[in-house]
Design a protein around this motif. Structure first.
Motif, PDB file in Angstrom:
ATOM      1  N   ASP A  47      -8.370  -2.866  -2.694  1.00 43.08           N
ATOM      2  CA  ASP A  47      -8.251  -1.419  -2.159  1.00 43.08           C
ATOM      3  C   ASP A  47      -6.962  -0.818  -2.430  1.00 43.08           C
ATOM      4  O   ASP A  47      -6.663   0.133  -2.158  1.00 43.08           O
ATOM      5  N   TRP A  48      -6.110  -1.898  -3.076  1.00 43.86           N
ATOM      6  CA  TRP A  48      -4.888  -1.427  -3.261  1.00 43.86           C
ATOM      7  C   TRP A  48      -4.670  -1.104  -4.757  1.00 43.86           C
ATOM      8  O   TRP A  48      -4.882  -1.731  -5.521  1.00 43.86           O
ATOM      9  N   THR A  49      -3.502  -0.074  -5.031  1.00 45.27           N
ATOM     10  CA  THR A  49      -3.339   0.318  -6.269  1.00 45.27           C
ATOM     11  C   THR A  49      -1.793   0.529  -6.470  1.00 45.27           C
ATOM     12  O   THR A  49      -1.241   1.189  -5.378  1.00 45.27           O
ATOM     13  N   ARG A  81      -0.365   2.168  -9.091  1.00 47.57           N
ATOM     14  CA  ARG A  81      -0.125   3.152  -9.854  1.00 47.57           C
ATOM     15  C   ARG A  81       0.601   4.365  -8.976  1.00 47.57           C
ATOM     16  O   ARG A  81       1.662   4.870  -9.515  1.00 47.57           O
ATOM     17  N   HIS A  95      -6.765  -5.582 -11.285  1.00 48.39           N
ATOM     18  CA  HIS A  95      -7.783  -4.814 -11.437  1.00 48.39           C
ATOM     19  C   HIS A  95      -6.877  -3.386 -12.127  1.00 48.39           C
ATOM     20  O   HIS A  95      -7.655  -2.507 -12.209  1.00 48.39           O
ATOM     21  N   GLU A  96      -5.730  -3.498 -12.466  1.00 54.07           N
ATOM     22  CA  GLU A  96      -5.327  -2.144 -12.905  1.00 54.07           C
ATOM     23  C   GLU A  96      -4.186  -2.798 -14.058  1.00 54.07           C
ATOM     24  O   GLU A  96      -3.405  -3.377 -13.720  1.00 54.07           O
ATOM     25  N   LEU A 146      -0.685  -1.401 -15.970  1.00 60.98           N
ATOM     26  CA  LEU A 146       0.440  -0.411 -15.589  1.00 60.98           C
ATOM     27  C   LEU A 146       1.366  -0.092 -16.833  1.00 60.98           C
ATOM     28  O   LEU A 146       2.447   0.341 -16.144  1.00 60.98           O
ATOM     29  N   LYS A 162       0.704  -1.219  -0.080  1.00 63.69           N
ATOM     30  CA  LYS A 162      -0.017   0.083  -0.029  1.00 63.69           C
ATOM     31  C   LYS A 162       0.713   1.316   0.198  1.00 63.69           C
ATOM     32  O   LYS A 162       2.002   1.415   0.771  1.00 63.69           O
ATOM     33  N   HIS A 163       0.350   2.426  -0.920  1.00 63.61           N
ATOM     34  CA  HIS A 163       1.064   3.531  -0.951  1.00 63.61           C
ATOM     35  C   HIS A 163       1.626   4.152   0.543  1.00 63.61           C
ATOM     36  O   HIS A 163       2.547   4.596   0.627  1.00 63.61           O
ATOM     37  N   SER A 174      -4.311 -10.685  -3.432  1.00 63.10           N
ATOM     38  CA  SER A 174      -4.758  -9.520  -4.315  1.00 63.10           C
ATOM     39  C   SER A 174      -5.981  -8.624  -3.317  1.00 63.10           C
ATOM     40  O   SER A 174      -6.661  -9.387  -2.459  1.00 63.10           O
ATOM     41  N   ASN A 202      -1.971  -7.540  -9.988  1.00 59.59           N
ATOM     42  CA  ASN A 202      -2.616  -6.337 -10.456  1.00 59.59           C
ATOM     43  C   ASN A 202      -3.799  -6.451 -11.382  1.00 59.59           C
ATOM     44  O   ASN A 202      -3.729  -5.802 -12.632  1.00 59.59           O
TER      45      ASN A 202
END
Length: 439
Positions: free
Chosen positions: A319-321, A323, A348-349, A351, A291-292, A316, A346
């Protein structure tokens, strides 16, 4: 007239000792024992100290007929050739019950005791993955083992240069007792490399311990230190700056999801250490810390980072991204980052653009390993930029995750990309790219 009464000597009989020792170096113990019976010359060569300076002793937990003599063999070797040892590695493989651990402890007591008396050359000791917090280590056995190991480290403290106790998993007090053994004779230790990754038990906030800080202040010539982020504090960085800045080259730091990593460490502490230790490089290894906001508290721009590994494994979190980490955090190391490893779930996104931009911004990046959901076209874009010298990558290892069972089309596209850049890949790159269904 020639005298044929004497048997002809084999050319092996005239081989110089240095050549014999080089050949014998590649033999295992059984073959060495047999070779020593051939003749007096071979027997003398077999007892040369250069053949016995490095040793790995493995104790296998699972019982079998072939392994019944491994304990006796370890003691036999130590008594016969232990005086020559310079590098010793002890492996404990899959211990399965308390009686085996008890036997291991007894053998190690004898082995360490004998080495402590006869050896004056040992510079490297590795005993990894003891996992002393497991239930098979009963309290009495565990306490005796630590006592014996501490006594041995005390005896060897003036000569030992490398110690690896990765995965010991012991309490704070026990860990500091072992580390203090290295300086118990002079209150100072001049060992240059220590690996205490996963040395302490899980969930310990080592960074807040005065005992740990006092222990680390005894080390005055550290070159490489490998440990967990739950040991990091402003106090520790100040200690390293004061006592080891003249020698310190590498910090390898592991941050695991189950280790406390919420402490606040100031960028100024890192900056002061980096200023006093100009050769310092820091390598980070993150296990499921993705997490960022967690990473932003750790990855401060003042740290001279050379390598970053971020692994989410197969976990997975919706709530985590990733980017913000690729666009905001990692570009701060554009001037020093040489190695980047990303193992991401990843799904769900995507990159592609962010990752490519990061690679192009890191002017010294040589090694790239990525396991993630990416498009095949990412590889073509990356190789095109490499061909145009917009990056200097020499190693590219990519596993392209796909949500489909059949990846035939993706493999065909990758083959076309390889053919297009074959001249570059074959001459300048360590290259390995595949697709990997994640269904």
């Amino acid at each position: 007239m020639e005298d044929d009464s004497k048997p002809k000597q084999s050319s092996w009989a005239y081989l110089p000792d240095v050549c014999l020792r080089h050949v014998f170096h590649w033999l295992d113990d059984r073959d060495r024992s047999r070779a020593a019976l051939v003749c007096k010359k071979w027997s003398c060569a077999m007892h040369a100290g250069s053949l016995w300076r490095c040793r790995t002793i493995t104790f296998y937990g699972q019982p079998s007929r072939a392994r019944t003599l491994e304990f006796q063999s370890a003691l036999w070797y130590t008594k016969k050739f232990g005086k020559y040892l310079k590098h010793l590695e002890i492996k404990l493989s899959s211990p399965y019950n308390t009686p085996f651990i008890k036997k291991f402890q007894v053998i190690m007591r004898s082995l360490l005791s004998h080495l402590g008396k006869c050896n004056s050359h040992l510079v490297s000791l590795s005993i990894k993955y003891l996992e002393l917090d497991c239930l098979i280590w009963k309290n009495v056995v565990r306490a005796q083992f630590i006592k014996n190991l501490a006594a041995f480290l005390k005896r060897m403290s003036n000569q030992l240069d490398y110690l690896n106790l990765k995965g010991a998993r012991i309490t704070l007090e026990e860990g500091c007792e072992l580390l203090n053994s290295l300086s118990s004779l002079t209150n100072r230790s001049f060992i240059s490399e220590i690996n205490i990754e996963d040395f302490f038990s899980l969930h310990l906030s080592v960074y807040s311990s005065p005992l740990f800080h006092q222990t680390m202040s005894t080390f005055h010539r550290l070159t490489i230190l490998t440990f967990n982020y739950n040991c990091i504090s402003d106090e520790l960085l100040a200690i390293l700056r004061e006592h080891s800045s003249h020698s310190l080259c590498t910090l390898n730091i592991k941050c695991h999801i189950h280790d406390p990593h919420g402490q606040v460490v100031s960028g100024m502490s890192w900056a002061n250490l980096a200023k006093r230790a100009p050769k310092l490089n820091v390598n980070f290894f993150f296990e499921r810390v993705m997490k960022h906001d967690h990473l932003a508290r750790i990855l401060l721009e003042e740290i001279p980072v050379r390598s970053i590994s971020l692994r989410s494994s197969y976990f997975s979190d919706p709530d985590w991204t990733m980017r913000p980490t690729l666009t905001n955090l990692l570009p701060a190391y554009w001037h020093g980052l040489q190695k980047l490893t990303l193992e991401l779930n990843n799904d769900h996104e995507f990159l592609d653009n962010e990752l490519l931009q990061l690679i192009l911004s890191c002017k010294r990046l040589l090694f790239l390993k990525v396991w993630a959901f990416l498009s095949v076209s990412f590889m073509e874009r990356l190789l095109q930029n490499r061909a145009e010298r917009r990056c200097i990558l020499t190693t590219i290892k990519v596993r392209i995750y796909t949500a489909q069972d059949d990846s035939t089309e993706e493999e065909r596209l990758l083959a076309n990309i390889y053919r297009k850049f074959k001249y570059l890949i074959d001459s300048e790159l360590n290259y390995f790219v595949i697709t990997y269904p994640m269904v």
